[in-house]
Write a protein that holds these residues in place. Structure first.
Motif, mmCIF file in Angstrom:
data_model
loop_
_atom_site.group_PDB
_atom_site.id
_atom_site.type_symbol
_atom_site.label_atom_id
_atom_site.label_comp_id
_atom_site.label_asym_id
_atom_site.label_seq_id
_atom_site.Cartn_x
_atom_site.Cartn_y
_atom_site.Cartn_z
ATOM 1 N N TYR A 300 0.852 -1.188 0.000
ATOM 2 C CA TYR A 300 0.000 0.000 0.000
ATOM 3 C C TYR A 300 0.887 1.236 0.000
ATOM 4 N N ASP A 330 -1.612 8.606 -7.769
ATOM 5 C CA ASP A 330 -2.533 7.581 -8.265
ATOM 6 C C ASP A 330 -1.938 6.174 -8.172
ATOM 7 N N ASP A 332 -1.815 2.352 -7.362
ATOM 8 C CA ASP A 332 -2.868 1.356 -7.530
ATOM 9 C C ASP A 332 -3.007 0.526 -6.254
ATOM 10 N N ASN A 333 -3.798 1.021 -5.306
ATOM 11 C CA ASN A 333 -4.036 0.306 -4.050
ATOM 12 C C ASN A 333 -5.348 -0.456 -4.170
ATOM 13 N N ILE A 334 -5.266 -1.773 -4.227
ATOM 14 C CA ILE A 334 -6.450 -2.570 -4.510
ATOM 15 C C ILE A 334 -7.161 -2.966 -3.229
ATOM 16 N N THR A 348 -8.590 -7.197 -10.449
ATOM 17 C CA THR A 348 -8.487 -6.475 -9.171
ATOM 18 C C THR A 348 -9.776 -5.714 -8.884
ATOM 19 N N GLN A 350 -10.907 -2.412 -7.205
ATOM 20 C CA GLN A 350 -10.300 -1.153 -6.819
ATOM 21 C C GLN A 350 -10.940 -0.603 -5.541
ATOM 22 N N SER A 351 -10.119 0.021 -4.720
ATOM 23 C CA SER A 351 -10.603 0.696 -3.521
ATOM 24 C C SER A 351 -11.079 2.090 -3.910
ATOM 25 N N TYR A 352 -12.356 2.396 -3.645
ATOM 26 C CA TYR A 352 -12.914 3.683 -4.083
ATOM 27 C C TYR A 352 -12.154 4.855 -3.466
ATOM 28 N N GLN A 355 -8.523 5.829 -4.727
ATOM 29 C CA GLN A 355 -8.278 6.477 -6.013
ATOM 30 C C GLN A 355 -7.742 7.898 -5.810
#
Length: 366
Positions: A300, A330, A332-334, A348, A350-352, A355
C-alpha cells in the motif's frame, strides 16, 4: 442468499471510585454491568464460493442474549518502596457472564522508572479476556461451550523528551493468544486455537528543518494464528509487516497551512485460488485454495497534500476551509481480487477511497 439482518443492542452502566491515601498513593476501584441482545434474521450461503440466488443457504432466525458483570481494583504509587522516580500500577479485574457460566480473573501490572529529566522506561504485563463473536455461541452452527479468548501481553517502552516540542518513543511487545475459536467437524467449534503477535513501534514528534512540524512513525509486526477456519498455523490476516507514516505541516502565513502525508504498508495476507473443478451436482466451478493467507496483496502506497485556511467569517464565527488531494500519484491500491466463474482469470477490485481524487471541505464554529 446474501440477506442477513443483524440487530445489536447494548446497555451499559459503569461506576468508578478513586481515593487518594497521600500524594504518592492512590486506590481506584469500580464495577460495570452490561446487557446485550443480538438478533440474526435472514440467510447466508452454505458455501462462501456459491452466492447464486438459488444456491444452498442457511436460514437464520436466532437471538443471542447475554450479560456481563465486572469489578476491578487498582493501586497506583509514584514512590515504590521509597525509591524516588519509580512508579507502579497494579490491579486485578474479575468478569462474569452468567448465561454462559463463564468467569475470569485478569491481573495487570505496569512499572516505570524515570532515568533522568528527559527519559523514562516502562514495563507492562497484563492478561486480557474477550468473548468470541456472539454468533459462534449459537447451538445451530456454533458451540455454547466455547471459552473466552485469552491474551497475555508483555510490553517494554522507552520515552525520550528532547525538549518541550520534540520527543521520541519506542515500544516492543509480545502477545500470546490462547483459547481462540477453531472450526471443528464434531461440534462446529472448539477453543483449541492459539497464536501470537510480536513487534516494535517507533514514533518521533517534533519540529523539522524550515519550521516544518509533524511526526514520523514506523511499526513492525509478525503475527500468526490457528483459529476459525484456518487449516494450519499461519500468518494472521492482521500481519501487515511494515507500516510507515510521515505527517508534515508548514504554516505558509498566519492563515494558510500546507500539509502532506506519506503512507506505506506491506500488503495484507490473503488466500489465493490455485485451481477449480466443475461440480455436476451444484452446476458451478468449485475453487481450490492455496494454504491460508499464503499470498499477499501489493504493498500500500499513498501520498496526500492538503491546503488549509484558518480564519474568521465574522468576529464571532470562525472558519476552516481546506482543499486536499488524495493519492496524488494515483498508486494502484487494490481492495481485493475477483475471479471469473471458472476461476481461470483474476481481476483487481479497486478501492474507491484509494483512487486519486480532490476533496473540498469546511468547518464553521460559532
Amino acid at each position: 442468499v446474501l440477506d442477513l439482518n443483524t440487530t445489536d443492542k447494548i446497555y451499559n452502566f459503569r461506576n468508578d471510585f478513586e481515593y487518594e491515601l497521600d500524594p504518592s498513593l492512590k486506590i481506584l476501584t469500580g464495577f460495570e454491568i452490561e446487557k446485550r441482545t443480538i438478533d440474526y434474521q435472514g440467510t447466508v450461503p452454505l458455501d462462501d464460493y456459491d452466492i447464486r440466488p438459488d444456491a444452498p443457504a442457511i436460514v437464520l432466525n436466532a437471538a443471542v442474549n447475554g450479560s456481563r458483570m465486572g469489578i476491578y481494583s487498582e493501586i497506583q504509587s509514584t514512590r515504590v518502596f521509597g525509591i524516588r522516580d519509580a512508579m507502579i500500577s497494579a490491579g486485578i479485574r474479575y468478569d462474569r457472564v452468567p448465561e454462559l457460566s463463564l468467569g475470569w480473573t485478569d491481573p495487570r501490572v505496569s512499572a516505570a522508572y524515570k532515568l533522568n529529566e528527559s527519559s523514562n522506561v516502562r514495563f507492562s504485563f497484563g492478561v486480557f479476556h474477550q468473548l468470541p463473536d456472539p454468533k459462534l455461541f449459537r447451538p445451530e452452527d456454533g458451540n455454547p461451550g466455547l471459552k473466552p479468548m485469552e491474551a497475555i501481553h508483555y510490553i517494554l517502552s522507552y520515552d525520550y523528551s528532547i525538549d518541550e516540542q520534540n520527543s521520541f518513543r519506542i515500544e516492543t511487545y509480545y502477545k500470546k493468544y490462547l483459547d481462540l475459536p477453531l472450526q471443528n467437524p464434531i461440534n462446529n467449534y472448539n477453543s483449541d486455537g492459539y497464536g501470537f503477535a510480536e513487534g516494535v513501534d517507533m514514533i518521533y514528534k517534533g519540529i523539522f528543518p524550515f519550521g516544518i512540524t509533524g511526526w514520523i512513525s514506523y511499526g513492525y509486526i509478525s503475527t500468526k494464528r490457528l483459529w476459525l477456519d484456518y487449516g494450519a498455523f499461519c500468518n494472521s490476516s492482521y500481519d501487515v509487516t511494515n507500516n510507515l507514516s510521515i505527517i508534515m505541516k508548514y504554516n505558509l502565513t498566519d492563515h494558510f497551512q500546507l500539509g502532506g502525508s506519506v503512507k506505506y504498508a506491506t500488503g495484507r495476507p490473503y488466500t489465493p485460488v490455485v485451481s477449480s473443478g466443475y461440480s455436476d451436482q451444484l452446476k458451478i466451478y468449485v475453487p481450490e485454495y492455496a494454504p491460508t493467507n499464503s499470498g499477499r496483496f501489493p504493498d500500500y502506497k499513498r501520498i496526500d497534500l492538503r491546503l488549509t485556511y484558518f480564519g474568521n467569517l465574522t468576529p464571532n464565527i470562525s472558519a476552516v476551509i481546506y482543499m486536499e488531494g488524495l493519492n496524488i500519484f494515483d498508486y494502484d491500491n487494490i481492495f481485493g481480487y475477483s475471479y471469473t466463474p471458472d476461476y481461470s482469470r483474476r481481476t483487481t477490485i479497486q478501492s474507491y477511497f484509494g483512487q486519486r481524487m480532490l476533496v473540498f471541505g469546511f468547518e464553521v464554529g460559532i
